[in-house]
Design an enzyme around this catalytic site. Structure first.
Site: not given
Ligand code: F6P
Length: 328
Positions: A24, A27, A76, A105, A130, A132, A175, A218
């Site tokens: 957004r 654009v 891709s 990312g 991303t 991550d 992650g 705990k």
């Molecule tokens: O890079 C982002 C992410 O969500 C990572 O944390 C995870 O390991 C990966 O993508 C999962 O990718 P996909 O949705 O292609 O399985």
């Protein structure tokens, strides 16, 4: 420098909440500068297939609050090959695209970097999108804050059962190479431990930590595990711990998975995405190319793609030390 009149934006790799807010902003700022804007569907896949569509201001109305990406995304494989990149270039030329904004990312910027080496006449600026938060050159990536909030909500709910039943829960968050989501969720969720790829850890240490907590009455605990940790899958970890500890009534595993990638972006992610999207258009108009627009200490910061993908972000060691101390 060639005058930029038509720019195209695409999202690539894993979707992240806030990508729509970035689209957004791109654009709207592009239109404000009398540029024509195009959206490419499904990232590099759409570039190869020629899925290019003109975007007007109304196309980005009512999307700022939506998760995912209205442009859709893909990882891709064809763009990894020179033939794929050639087809993508031909389509951009056919559509008179002068410059690109890539939202994604590490994989997205690796592709963009390669593409620019082969076809330097099309400037590209990147936006870190991303969950991550693993890109060098920005304090935060779009989607990270929302993902952490989602994971913390899940941990809060799990806590009710853990407490009621005196159970130990291992909660896996995303992650593959990065422990940011796990670390921040552990701190905000009051976890009893955290296992992340950036730190060496072993079962003995973890068991010692959990036993120490149990000695202090705990009777339940939640341990956050990043999917890319060094000790194996969350199920392997739970099984090994179960063999060495008998202080909890039961041990359970929860994998939050893709739940943490979806949903409405937080206010923080919407603001961040707006700043970076706006900044990406400014950067192109200033003649910048081959850089990721990030944010550092609340200021816009440009990092060459090569650095953004190859350098490691300095992990907050102090934060990690604090997380371990507060977990006890
Ligand atoms: O890079 C982002 C992410 O969500 C990572 O944390 C995870 O390991 C990966 O993508 C999962 O990718 P996909 O949705 O292609 O399985």
């Amino acid at each position: 420098m060639k005058e930029i009149k038509r720019i195209a934006v695409f999202t690539s790799g894993g979707d992240a909440p806030g990508m729509n807010a970035a689209i957004r902003a791109i654009v709207r700022n592009a239109l404000n500068n009398d540029l024509h804007v195009y959206g490419i569907a499904r990232g590099y896949e759409g570039m190869i297939d020629g899925s290019v569509k003109r975007l007007e201001t109304s196309d980005v109305s009512n999307i700022i609050h939506r998760g995912g990406t209205v442009l859709k995304t893909a990882r891709s494989k064809r763009f990894l090959e020179p033939e794929g990149r050639k087809l993508a270039y031909e389509n951009l030329i056919y559509n008179d695209i002068d410059a690109l904004v890539a939202i994604g990312g590490n994989g997205t910027f690796t592709g963009a970097s390669k593409f620019m080496e082969e076809y330097p006449d099309i400037p590209i600026v990147g936006i870190p999108g991303t969950i991550d938060n693993d890109l060098y050159g920005t304090d935060f990536t779009i989607g990270f804050d929302t993902a952490v909030n989602t994971a913390v909500q899940a941990v809060d709910k799990i806590r009710d059962t853990a407490d009621s039943h005196n159970r130990l829960f291992f909660v896996e968050v995303m992650g593959r190479h990065s422990g940011y989501i796990a670390l921040h969720t552990a701190i905000a969720g009051g976890a009893g431990g955290v296992l992340i790829p950036e730190e060496e850890s072993n079962i003995e240490e973890l068991v010692k930590l959990l036993k120490r907590g149990a000695k202090r009455s705990k009777l339940f605990s939640i341990v956050l595990v990043a999917e890319g940790n060094q000790m194996g899958t969350v199920y392997d970890i739970a099984r090994q711990v179960e063999e060495k500890i008998d202080v909890f009534d039961d041990i359970k595993v929860t994998v939050i998975g893709h739940l943490q990638r979806g949903g409405s972006p937080s206010a923080f992610d919407r603001v961040l995405a707006s700043i970076l999207g706006f900044g990406a258009v400014e950067a192109l108009l200033q003649g910048k190319s081959g850089v990721m627009v990030g944010i550092k200490n609340n200021n816009i910061h440009y990092t060459p793609f090569k650095e953004a993908i190859s350098k490691s972000k300095t992990f907050g060691k102090d934060l990690l030390r604090m997380a371990h101390i507060l977990a006890q």
